[in-house]
Design an enzyme around this catalytic site. Structure first.
Site, short mmCIF file in Angstrom:
data_model
loop_
_atom_site.label_atom_id
_atom_site.label_comp_id
_atom_site.label_asym_id
_atom_site.label_seq_id
_atom_site.Cartn_x
_atom_site.Cartn_y
_atom_site.Cartn_z
N SER A 189 0.83 -1.21 0.00
CA SER A 189 0.00 0.00 0.00
C SER A 189 0.86 1.26 0.00
O SER A 189 0.60 2.22 -0.73
CB SER A 189 -0.88 0.03 1.26
OG SER A 189 -1.82 -0.99 1.20
N GLY A 209 -5.68 -3.76 -7.92
CA GLY A 209 -6.85 -2.95 -7.59
C GLY A 209 -6.44 -1.62 -6.98
O GLY A 209 -7.02 -0.58 -7.27
N ARG A 237 -13.47 -6.77 -11.34
CA ARG A 237 -13.66 -6.04 -10.07
C ARG A 237 -14.43 -4.73 -10.26
O ARG A 237 -14.32 -4.09 -11.31
CB ARG A 237 -12.29 -5.82 -9.40
CG ARG A 237 -11.64 -7.16 -9.08
CD ARG A 237 -10.33 -7.01 -8.39
NE ARG A 237 -10.49 -6.50 -7.04
CZ ARG A 237 -9.47 -6.20 -6.25
NH1 ARG A 237 -8.23 -6.37 -6.68
NH2 ARG A 237 -9.68 -5.74 -5.04
N SER A 297 -13.36 1.64 2.74
CA SER A 297 -12.37 1.23 1.74
C SER A 297 -11.31 2.31 1.60
O SER A 297 -11.59 3.44 1.23
CB SER A 297 -13.05 1.00 0.39
OG SER A 297 -12.10 1.08 -0.64
N ASP A 301 -7.12 -7.88 4.26
CA ASP A 301 -6.36 -8.78 3.39
C ASP A 301 -5.90 -10.05 4.12
O ASP A 301 -5.27 -10.92 3.51
CB ASP A 301 -5.13 -8.04 2.84
CG ASP A 301 -5.54 -6.96 1.86
OD1 ASP A 301 -6.62 -7.07 1.26
OD2 ASP A 301 -4.77 -5.98 1.72
N LYS A 319 -12.50 -9.13 -3.95
CA LYS A 319 -11.03 -8.98 -3.99
C LYS A 319 -10.47 -9.66 -5.26
O LYS A 319 -11.21 -9.89 -6.19
CB LYS A 319 -10.41 -9.55 -2.72
CG LYS A 319 -10.81 -8.76 -1.47
CD LYS A 319 -10.24 -7.36 -1.49
CE LYS A 319 -10.73 -6.52 -0.35
NZ LYS A 319 -10.33 -5.11 -0.48
N ARG A 363 -12.92 -14.38 -2.29
CA ARG A 363 -12.09 -15.05 -1.28
C ARG A 363 -12.90 -15.93 -0.33
O ARG A 363 -12.37 -16.93 0.17
CB ARG A 363 -11.25 -14.03 -0.50
CG ARG A 363 -10.10 -13.51 -1.33
CD ARG A 363 -9.15 -12.62 -0.57
NE ARG A 363 -7.99 -12.33 -1.42
CZ ARG A 363 -7.19 -11.29 -1.29
NH1 ARG A 363 -7.41 -10.41 -0.32
NH2 ARG A 363 -6.17 -11.12 -2.10
N ARG A 404 -2.85 -14.00 -2.40
CA ARG A 404 -3.01 -14.35 -0.97
C ARG A 404 -3.67 -15.73 -0.80
O ARG A 404 -3.42 -16.41 0.20
CB ARG A 404 -3.80 -13.27 -0.24
CG ARG A 404 -3.09 -11.92 -0.28
CD ARG A 404 -3.57 -10.96 0.76
NE ARG A 404 -3.30 -9.58 0.37
CZ ARG A 404 -2.12 -8.98 0.45
NH1 ARG A 404 -1.07 -9.62 0.93
NH2 ARG A 404 -1.96 -7.73 0.05
#
Ligand code: S3P
Length: 450
Positions: free
Chosen positions: A32, A104, A132, A177, A330, A357, A361, A403
Protein backbone atom coordinates in the site's frame (compact mmCIF):
# COMPACT_ATOMS: atom_id res chain seq x y z
CA UNK A 1 8.26 -26.25 -12.09
CA UNK A 2 7.12 -23.89 -14.87
CA UNK A 3 4.74 -25.26 -17.51
CA UNK A 4 4.48 -23.08 -20.64
CA UNK A 5 1.07 -23.17 -22.35
CA UNK A 6 1.04 -20.80 -25.33
CA UNK A 7 2.60 -17.73 -23.78
CA UNK A 8 1.02 -18.24 -20.34
CA UNK A 9 3.44 -19.59 -17.72
CA UNK A 10 2.04 -21.57 -14.85
CA UNK A 11 4.17 -22.30 -11.83
CA UNK A 12 2.90 -24.99 -9.52
CA UNK A 13 4.26 -25.20 -5.99
CA UNK A 14 3.88 -28.00 -3.48
CA UNK A 15 4.06 -27.69 0.28
CA UNK A 16 4.76 -30.60 2.57
CA UNK A 17 4.68 -31.18 6.30
CA UNK A 18 7.54 -29.15 7.82
CA UNK A 19 9.96 -29.28 10.71
CA UNK A 20 9.76 -26.39 13.20
CA UNK A 21 10.37 -22.96 11.65
CA UNK A 22 13.33 -21.10 13.16
CA UNK A 23 15.24 -17.89 12.52
CA UNK A 24 14.70 -14.27 11.68
CA UNK A 25 13.66 -12.51 8.49
CA UNK A 26 12.81 -9.09 7.08
CA UNK A 27 9.81 -9.11 4.75
CA UNK A 28 9.69 -6.71 1.76
CA UNK A 29 8.26 -3.19 1.73
CA UNK A 30 4.58 -2.50 2.25
CA UNK A 31 2.50 -2.72 -0.94
CA UNK A 32 0.00 0.00 0.00
CA UNK A 33 2.75 2.44 0.96
CA UNK A 34 4.84 1.63 -2.13
CA UNK A 35 1.90 2.51 -4.46
CA UNK A 36 1.30 5.73 -2.55
CA UNK A 37 4.97 6.75 -2.48
CA UNK A 38 5.16 6.42 -6.28
CA UNK A 39 1.90 8.29 -6.91
CA UNK A 40 2.34 11.06 -4.33
CA UNK A 41 6.02 11.45 -5.32
CA UNK A 42 4.80 11.96 -8.92
CA UNK A 43 2.41 14.69 -7.74
CA UNK A 44 5.01 16.52 -5.63
CA UNK A 45 7.41 19.19 -6.85
CA UNK A 46 11.04 18.05 -7.10
CA UNK A 47 12.86 14.72 -6.76
CA UNK A 48 11.49 12.18 -4.30
CA UNK A 49 13.83 9.35 -3.28
CA UNK A 50 12.25 6.13 -2.05
CA UNK A 51 14.14 3.46 -0.14
CA UNK A 52 12.84 -0.05 0.41
CA UNK A 53 10.04 0.07 -2.16
CA UNK A 54 8.32 -3.28 -2.79
CA UNK A 55 9.59 -4.52 -6.17
CA UNK A 56 6.58 -6.67 -7.01
CA UNK A 57 4.42 -6.93 -10.13
CA UNK A 58 1.65 -4.69 -8.72
CA UNK A 59 4.12 -1.93 -7.94
CA UNK A 60 5.88 -2.25 -11.31
CA UNK A 61 2.43 -1.87 -12.96
CA UNK A 62 1.82 1.39 -11.09
CA UNK A 63 5.34 2.63 -11.87
CA UNK A 64 4.93 1.81 -15.60
CA UNK A 65 1.54 3.58 -15.67
CA UNK A 66 3.08 6.68 -14.09
CA UNK A 67 5.88 6.63 -16.68
CA UNK A 68 3.19 6.51 -19.42
CA UNK A 69 1.65 9.55 -17.71
CA UNK A 70 4.90 11.46 -18.28
CA UNK A 71 6.68 10.95 -14.96
CA UNK A 72 10.39 10.16 -14.86
CA UNK A 73 10.96 7.22 -12.47
CA UNK A 74 14.23 5.32 -12.28
CA UNK A 75 16.22 3.12 -9.95
CA UNK A 76 19.79 3.71 -8.84
CA UNK A 77 22.06 1.75 -6.50
CA UNK A 78 20.46 -1.38 -5.13
CA UNK A 79 17.54 0.00 -3.22
CA UNK A 80 16.83 3.61 -4.24
CA UNK A 81 14.04 4.76 -6.54
CA UNK A 82 13.99 8.33 -7.89
CA UNK A 83 10.80 10.11 -8.97
CA UNK A 84 10.82 13.52 -10.61
CA UNK A 85 7.39 14.86 -9.68
CA UNK A 86 5.41 17.10 -12.06
CA UNK A 87 3.08 18.64 -9.47
CA UNK A 88 -0.54 17.87 -8.61
CA UNK A 89 -2.01 18.42 -12.09
CA UNK A 90 1.09 17.50 -14.06
CA UNK A 91 0.10 14.19 -15.69
CA UNK A 92 0.19 14.00 -19.52
CA UNK A 93 -2.24 12.07 -21.77
CA UNK A 94 -0.63 8.63 -22.23
CA UNK A 95 0.07 7.20 -25.70
CA UNK A 96 -1.43 3.84 -24.82
CA UNK A 97 -3.84 2.25 -22.32
CA UNK A 98 -2.61 2.07 -18.74
CA UNK A 99 -2.31 -1.62 -17.87
CA UNK A 100 -2.50 -2.08 -14.09
CA UNK A 101 -2.24 -5.88 -14.30
CA UNK A 102 -3.67 -7.46 -11.12
CA UNK A 103 -3.59 -4.30 -9.01
CA UNK A 104 -6.85 -2.95 -7.59
CA UNK A 105 -4.96 -0.39 -5.51
CA UNK A 106 -2.88 0.84 -8.44
CA UNK A 107 -5.84 1.31 -10.77
CA UNK A 108 -8.20 2.90 -8.25
CA UNK A 109 -5.67 5.32 -6.78
CA UNK A 110 -4.48 6.34 -10.24
CA UNK A 111 -8.05 7.01 -11.41
CA UNK A 112 -8.32 9.52 -8.58
CA UNK A 113 -4.85 10.98 -9.09
CA UNK A 114 -5.24 11.66 -12.83
CA UNK A 115 -8.69 13.26 -12.39
CA UNK A 116 -6.93 16.46 -11.37
CA UNK A 117 -5.08 16.69 -14.69
CA UNK A 118 -6.87 17.80 -17.85
CA UNK A 119 -6.06 14.57 -19.75
CA UNK A 120 -7.71 11.41 -21.13
CA UNK A 121 -6.58 7.94 -20.05
CA UNK A 122 -7.86 4.40 -20.57
CA UNK A 123 -7.39 1.80 -17.81
CA UNK A 124 -7.07 -1.93 -18.42
CA UNK A 125 -5.82 -4.94 -16.40
CA UNK A 126 -5.71 -8.74 -16.16
CA UNK A 127 -8.66 -11.17 -15.98
CA UNK A 128 -8.97 -10.80 -12.20
CA UNK A 129 -8.94 -6.97 -12.28
CA UNK A 130 -11.41 -6.99 -15.19
CA UNK A 131 -14.03 -8.57 -12.90
CA UNK A 132 -13.66 -6.04 -10.07
CA UNK A 133 -16.10 -3.17 -9.41
CA UNK A 134 -14.96 0.34 -10.36
CA UNK A 135 -18.24 2.28 -10.02
CA UNK A 136 -17.37 2.85 -6.34
CA UNK A 137 -14.51 5.05 -7.61
CA UNK A 138 -15.79 6.56 -10.83
CA UNK A 139 -19.20 7.64 -9.47
CA UNK A 140 -17.77 10.00 -6.81
CA UNK A 141 -15.07 11.15 -9.26
CA UNK A 142 -17.89 12.17 -11.63
CA UNK A 143 -19.39 14.23 -8.80
CA UNK A 144 -16.05 16.06 -8.63
CA UNK A 145 -16.18 16.82 -12.35
CA UNK A 146 -14.31 13.92 -14.00
CA UNK A 147 -15.95 12.48 -17.15
CA UNK A 148 -16.29 8.79 -17.83
CA UNK A 149 -15.95 8.54 -21.61
CA UNK A 150 -16.20 4.75 -21.78
CA UNK A 151 -16.92 1.95 -19.30
CA UNK A 152 -18.06 -1.63 -19.37
CA UNK A 153 -20.91 -1.80 -16.77
CA UNK A 154 -18.61 -0.37 -14.13
CA UNK A 155 -15.72 -2.66 -15.10
CA UNK A 156 -12.54 -1.98 -17.08
CA UNK A 157 -11.72 -0.98 -19.80
CA UNK A 158 -12.63 2.48 -18.53
CA UNK A 159 -11.70 5.76 -20.19
CA UNK A 160 -11.57 8.73 -17.89
CA UNK A 161 -11.03 12.41 -18.57
CA UNK A 162 -10.03 15.03 -16.02
CA UNK A 163 -11.83 18.41 -16.18
CA UNK A 164 -10.16 21.83 -16.36
CA UNK A 165 -11.15 22.33 -12.73
CA UNK A 166 -12.20 19.73 -10.14
CA UNK A 167 -14.64 20.64 -7.39
CA UNK A 168 -14.20 19.48 -3.82
CA UNK A 169 -17.01 17.33 -2.41
CA UNK A 170 -18.26 15.95 0.85
CA UNK A 171 -18.63 12.21 0.25
CA UNK A 172 -20.05 9.55 2.55
CA UNK A 173 -18.60 6.25 1.40
CA UNK A 174 -20.91 3.25 1.80
CA UNK A 175 -17.92 0.96 2.47
CA UNK A 176 -14.81 1.29 4.62
CA UNK A 177 -12.37 1.23 1.74
CA UNK A 178 -8.96 2.86 1.73
CA UNK A 179 -8.97 2.62 -2.04
CA UNK A 180 -12.13 4.76 -2.34
CA UNK A 181 -10.91 7.19 0.33
CA UNK A 182 -7.46 7.49 -1.25
CA UNK A 183 -8.74 7.93 -4.82
CA UNK A 184 -10.93 10.82 -3.65
CA UNK A 185 -8.17 12.39 -1.57
CA UNK A 186 -5.72 12.22 -4.49
CA UNK A 187 -8.36 13.86 -6.72
CA UNK A 188 -9.12 16.35 -3.93
CA UNK A 189 -5.51 17.57 -4.09
CA UNK A 190 -6.38 19.39 -7.33
CA UNK A 191 -9.74 20.76 -6.16
CA UNK A 192 -10.25 24.22 -4.76
CA UNK A 193 -11.59 24.03 -1.18
CA UNK A 194 -11.92 21.31 1.44
CA UNK A 195 -12.64 17.71 0.43
CA UNK A 196 -14.38 15.71 3.12
CA UNK A 197 -14.57 11.91 3.01
CA UNK A 198 -16.57 10.01 5.61
CA UNK A 199 -16.16 6.26 5.97
CA UNK A 200 -18.18 3.90 8.21
CA UNK A 201 -15.06 2.45 9.91
CA UNK A 202 -11.54 3.82 9.70
CA UNK A 203 -9.64 2.05 6.91
CA UNK A 204 -5.85 2.13 6.46
CA UNK A 205 -4.63 5.72 6.72
CA UNK A 206 -1.37 5.65 4.74
CA UNK A 207 -2.59 8.23 2.21
CA UNK A 208 -3.41 10.66 5.01
CA UNK A 209 -0.05 10.03 6.72
CA UNK A 210 1.91 10.41 3.51
CA UNK A 211 0.10 13.54 2.31
CA UNK A 212 0.81 15.06 5.69
CA UNK A 213 4.48 14.02 5.36
CA UNK A 214 4.66 15.71 1.91
CA UNK A 215 3.20 18.95 3.30
CA UNK A 216 -0.61 18.84 2.78
CA UNK A 217 -3.06 20.11 5.42
CA UNK A 218 -5.09 16.98 6.25
CA UNK A 219 -6.86 15.90 9.42
CA UNK A 220 -9.17 13.10 10.53
CA UNK A 221 -11.55 12.51 13.39
CA UNK A 222 -13.56 9.56 14.68
CA UNK A 223 -17.07 9.98 16.07
CA UNK A 224 -18.74 7.86 18.79
CA UNK A 225 -20.10 5.38 16.21
CA UNK A 226 -16.60 4.85 14.81
CA UNK A 227 -17.26 6.82 11.57
CA UNK A 228 -14.08 8.44 10.30
CA UNK A 229 -14.08 11.88 8.66
CA UNK A 230 -11.02 13.00 6.70
CA UNK A 231 -10.64 16.63 5.64
CA UNK A 232 -8.11 17.76 3.05
CA UNK A 233 -7.39 21.35 2.01
CA UNK A 234 -7.08 21.38 -1.79
CA UNK A 235 -4.18 22.67 -3.89
CA UNK A 236 -1.41 22.26 -1.31
CA UNK A 237 2.27 22.58 -2.17
CA UNK A 238 3.55 19.00 -2.07
CA UNK A 239 7.31 19.07 -1.63
CA UNK A 240 9.44 16.10 -2.73
CA UNK A 241 10.76 13.98 0.16
CA UNK A 242 13.18 11.20 1.01
CA UNK A 243 10.93 8.34 1.96
CA UNK A 244 11.55 4.91 3.52
CA UNK A 245 8.94 2.16 3.00
CA UNK A 246 8.44 -0.03 6.10
CA UNK A 247 7.90 -3.82 5.89
CA UNK A 248 4.49 -5.15 4.92
CA UNK A 249 2.42 -6.68 7.77
CA UNK A 250 0.19 -8.37 5.17
CA UNK A 251 3.23 -10.32 3.89
CA UNK A 252 4.57 -10.98 7.41
CA UNK A 253 1.20 -12.56 8.21
CA UNK A 254 2.16 -15.73 6.30
CA UNK A 255 5.33 -16.67 8.24
CA UNK A 256 3.67 -15.51 11.48
CA UNK A 257 0.74 -17.91 11.09
CA UNK A 258 3.05 -20.69 9.85
CA UNK A 259 5.10 -20.39 13.04
CA UNK A 260 1.96 -20.50 15.21
CA UNK A 261 0.71 -23.77 13.71
CA UNK A 262 3.92 -25.79 13.21
CA UNK A 263 4.89 -27.36 16.56
CA UNK A 264 8.25 -26.23 17.96
CA UNK A 265 8.52 -23.12 15.77
CA UNK A 266 9.93 -19.82 17.01
CA UNK A 267 10.63 -16.94 14.63
CA UNK A 268 11.42 -13.25 14.58
CA UNK A 269 10.31 -10.72 11.94
CA UNK A 270 12.26 -7.48 12.01
CA UNK A 271 10.88 -3.94 11.63
CA UNK A 272 7.32 -4.80 10.56
CA UNK A 273 4.90 -1.90 10.19
CA UNK A 274 2.39 -1.89 13.06
CA UNK A 275 0.00 0.87 11.98
CA UNK A 276 -3.19 0.12 14.02
CA UNK A 277 -5.31 0.22 10.83
CA UNK A 278 -3.34 -2.81 9.58
CA UNK A 279 -2.85 -5.19 12.50
CA UNK A 280 -6.31 -6.56 13.20
CA UNK A 281 -4.87 -10.02 12.46
CA UNK A 282 -2.37 -9.74 15.33
CA UNK A 283 -5.20 -8.77 17.72
CA UNK A 284 -7.32 -11.70 16.50
CA UNK A 285 -4.48 -14.22 16.74
CA UNK A 286 -3.71 -13.04 20.29
CA UNK A 287 -7.37 -13.59 21.21
CA UNK A 288 -7.00 -17.10 19.79
CA UNK A 289 -4.11 -17.70 22.22
CA UNK A 290 -1.15 -16.91 19.96
CA UNK A 291 2.20 -16.26 21.61
CA UNK A 292 3.13 -13.08 19.77
CA UNK A 293 5.13 -10.23 21.26
CA UNK A 294 6.58 -6.97 19.98
CA UNK A 295 9.94 -5.30 20.70
CA UNK A 296 12.29 -2.67 19.26
CA UNK A 297 9.62 -0.05 18.43
CA UNK A 298 10.60 2.64 15.89
CA UNK A 299 8.95 5.32 13.74
CA UNK A 300 9.83 5.45 10.03
CA UNK A 301 8.52 8.35 7.90
CA UNK A 302 5.32 8.67 9.92
CA UNK A 303 4.67 4.92 10.36
CA UNK A 304 5.43 2.83 13.47
CA UNK A 305 7.34 -0.45 13.23
CA UNK A 306 8.38 -3.22 15.63
CA UNK A 307 10.12 -6.59 15.69
CA UNK A 308 7.57 -9.42 15.94
CA UNK A 309 8.31 -12.59 17.91
CA UNK A 310 5.97 -15.52 17.23
CA UNK A 311 6.06 -19.14 18.33
CA UNK A 312 4.00 -22.31 18.15
CA UNK A 313 0.79 -21.87 20.15
CA UNK A 314 -2.30 -23.90 20.95
CA UNK A 315 -5.01 -21.85 19.25
CA UNK A 316 -8.70 -21.74 20.01
CA UNK A 317 -11.53 -20.54 17.73
CA UNK A 318 -12.98 -17.04 18.20
CA UNK A 319 -15.65 -14.79 16.70
CA UNK A 320 -14.11 -12.01 14.61
CA UNK A 321 -16.42 -8.97 14.74
CA UNK A 322 -17.43 -7.02 11.64
CA UNK A 323 -15.88 -3.92 13.21
CA UNK A 324 -12.44 -5.47 12.67
CA UNK A 325 -12.72 -6.13 8.93
CA UNK A 326 -11.04 -2.90 7.81
CA UNK A 327 -7.91 -3.50 9.87
CA UNK A 328 -7.41 -7.06 8.58
CA UNK A 329 -9.21 -7.03 5.23
CA UNK A 330 -6.36 -8.78 3.39
CA UNK A 331 -5.63 -11.24 6.21
CA UNK A 332 -8.79 -13.40 6.22
CA UNK A 333 -7.29 -16.06 3.93
CA UNK A 334 -4.33 -16.62 6.27
CA UNK A 335 -6.54 -16.30 9.37
CA UNK A 336 -8.59 -19.14 7.88
CA UNK A 337 -5.46 -21.30 7.90
CA UNK A 338 -4.85 -20.54 11.60
CA UNK A 339 -8.56 -21.31 12.23
CA UNK A 340 -8.18 -24.73 10.58
CA UNK A 341 -5.66 -25.68 13.28
CA UNK A 342 -7.57 -24.08 16.17
CA UNK A 343 -9.70 -25.95 18.64
CA UNK A 344 -13.38 -25.18 18.00
CA UNK A 345 -14.80 -22.87 15.36
CA UNK A 346 -13.78 -19.43 14.14
CA UNK A 347 -16.64 -17.26 12.93
CA UNK A 348 -15.79 -14.32 10.67
CA UNK A 349 -18.58 -11.77 10.40
CA UNK A 350 -19.31 -8.86 8.04
CA UNK A 351 -16.82 -9.94 5.35
CA UNK A 352 -18.85 -9.48 2.13
CA UNK A 353 -16.07 -7.24 0.73
CA UNK A 354 -13.91 -10.38 0.45
CA UNK A 355 -16.07 -11.47 -2.47
CA UNK A 356 -14.77 -8.45 -4.44
CA UNK A 357 -11.03 -8.98 -3.99
CA UNK A 358 -8.54 -10.55 -6.45
CA UNK A 359 -10.89 -13.57 -6.32
CA UNK A 360 -14.10 -14.31 -4.40
CA UNK A 361 -12.09 -15.05 -1.28
CA UNK A 362 -14.95 -16.48 0.80
CA UNK A 363 -15.59 -19.06 -1.92
CA UNK A 364 -11.90 -19.78 -2.53
CA UNK A 365 -11.10 -20.20 1.19
CA UNK A 366 -14.11 -22.37 1.77
CA UNK A 367 -13.60 -24.69 -1.20
CA UNK A 368 -9.83 -24.99 -0.59
CA UNK A 369 -10.37 -25.88 3.07
CA UNK A 370 -13.10 -28.40 2.21
CA UNK A 371 -10.73 -30.10 -0.28
CA UNK A 372 -8.12 -30.22 2.51
CA UNK A 373 -10.53 -31.93 4.95
CA UNK A 374 -11.74 -28.89 6.95
CA UNK A 375 -15.44 -28.15 7.40
CA UNK A 376 -16.77 -24.65 6.72
CA UNK A 377 -20.12 -22.90 6.48
CA UNK A 378 -20.33 -19.80 4.31
CA UNK A 379 -23.06 -17.19 3.93
CA UNK A 380 -23.05 -14.11 1.71
CA UNK A 381 -21.10 -12.12 4.33
CA UNK A 382 -19.70 -14.61 6.84
CA UNK A 383 -17.56 -17.70 7.13
CA UNK A 384 -17.46 -20.27 9.90
CA UNK A 385 -14.42 -22.57 10.02
CA UNK A 386 -14.32 -25.72 12.14
CA UNK A 387 -10.76 -26.56 13.20
CA UNK A 388 -9.72 -30.19 12.75
CA UNK A 389 -7.40 -32.60 10.97
CA UNK A 390 -5.88 -31.14 7.84
CA UNK A 391 -5.70 -34.07 5.44
CA UNK A 392 -4.36 -32.17 2.40
CA UNK A 393 -3.54 -34.36 -0.57
CA UNK A 394 -5.23 -31.94 -2.96
CA UNK A 395 -4.46 -29.70 -5.91
CA UNK A 396 -5.86 -26.16 -5.64
CA UNK A 397 -6.12 -23.28 -8.09
CA UNK A 398 -4.94 -19.77 -7.19
CA UNK A 399 -7.44 -18.00 -9.50
CA UNK A 400 -4.90 -15.18 -9.93
CA UNK A 401 -5.09 -14.45 -6.20
CA UNK A 402 -1.67 -14.16 -4.54
CA UNK A 403 -3.01 -14.35 -0.97
CA UNK A 404 -5.05 -17.48 -1.71
CA UNK A 405 -1.96 -19.15 -3.20
CA UNK A 406 0.28 -18.29 -0.22
CA UNK A 407 -2.35 -19.24 2.37
CA UNK A 408 -2.82 -22.75 1.02
CA UNK A 409 0.94 -23.25 0.73
CA UNK A 410 1.10 -22.46 4.46
CA UNK A 411 -1.71 -24.97 5.13
CA UNK A 412 0.30 -27.65 3.30
CA UNK A 413 3.06 -27.27 5.92
CA UNK A 414 0.76 -28.86 8.53
CA UNK A 415 -1.23 -31.20 6.28
CA UNK A 416 -0.94 -34.99 6.39
CA UNK A 417 -0.49 -35.16 2.63
CA UNK A 418 1.10 -32.42 0.45
CA UNK A 419 -0.94 -29.56 -1.00
CA UNK A 420 -0.23 -28.44 -4.58
CA UNK A 421 -1.14 -24.88 -5.53
CA UNK A 422 -1.39 -24.19 -9.24
CA UNK A 423 -0.41 -20.95 -10.96
CA UNK A 424 1.71 -19.51 -8.17
CA UNK A 425 3.24 -16.80 -10.40
CA UNK A 426 0.51 -14.62 -8.94
CA UNK A 427 2.53 -14.50 -5.68
CA UNK A 428 4.82 -12.04 -7.50
CA UNK A 429 2.02 -9.44 -7.24
CA UNK A 430 2.88 -8.77 -3.61
CA UNK A 431 5.61 -11.03 -2.18
CA UNK A 432 8.16 -12.10 -4.82
CA UNK A 433 10.58 -13.70 -2.33
CA UNK A 434 7.86 -15.57 -0.38
CA UNK A 435 9.25 -19.01 -1.24
CA UNK A 436 12.87 -18.01 -0.52
CA UNK A 437 12.04 -16.50 2.90
CA UNK A 438 9.77 -19.38 3.91
CA UNK A 439 12.50 -21.87 2.94
CA UNK A 440 15.03 -19.84 4.93
CA UNK A 441 12.85 -20.43 8.01
CA UNK A 442 12.73 -24.15 7.17
CA UNK A 443 9.41 -24.47 5.32
CA UNK A 444 9.16 -27.41 2.96
CA UNK A 445 7.88 -25.67 -0.19
CA UNK A 446 9.18 -26.56 -3.64
CA UNK A 447 8.33 -26.69 -7.33
CA UNK A 448 5.74 -29.33 -8.21
CA UNK A 449 6.43 -31.73 -11.07
CA UNK A 450 2.79 -31.93 -12.11
C1 S3P B 1 -5.63 -1.29 -0.07
C2 S3P B 1 -6.89 -1.29 0.44
C3 S3P B 1 -7.71 -2.50 0.61
C4 S3P B 1 -6.88 -3.77 0.46
C5 S3P B 1 -5.90 -3.69 -0.66
C6 S3P B 1 -4.95 -2.54 -0.46
C7 S3P B 1 -4.92 -0.01 -0.21
O1 S3P B 1 -8.74 -2.49 -0.35
O2 S3P B 1 -7.73 -4.88 0.30
O3 S3P B 1 -5.15 -4.88 -0.77
O4 S3P B 1 -3.69 -0.01 -0.39
O5 S3P B 1 -5.57 1.03 -0.14
P1 S3P B 1 -10.14 -1.75 -0.04
O6 S3P B 1 -9.79 -0.40 0.35
O7 S3P B 1 -10.93 -1.75 -1.30
O8 S3P B 1 -10.78 -2.58 1.03
Amino acid sequence: MKIIIGNIKLTNLVSNQSKPLKGEILVPGDKSISHRALIIGSMAVGRTIINGILESEDIISTSNALKELGISIYKQDSDKWFIDGNGISGFKTPNKSLNLGNSGTGIRLLMGAISGSNIIATFIGDDSLSKRPMLRIIKPLELMGASILKQNSGKIPITLSGPKELVSIQYKSPVASAQIKSALLLAGLAANGISEIIEPIKSRDHTENMLNFFGAAISSSLNKEGNNTVKLKGQPYLKAQNFIVPSDPSSAAFPIVASLIIPGSKIKINDMMINPTRIGLIDTLKEMGAKISLSNHKTICGENTATIHAEYSKLKGVTVPASRTASMIDEYPILAIAASKAEGNTFMKGISELRLKESDRIKMISSGLNSSGIKTIETEDSLNIFGGNVKGGCKLKSNLDHRIAMSFLILGLVAKEPIVVQDCDTINSSFPNFKILMKKLGANISGANF
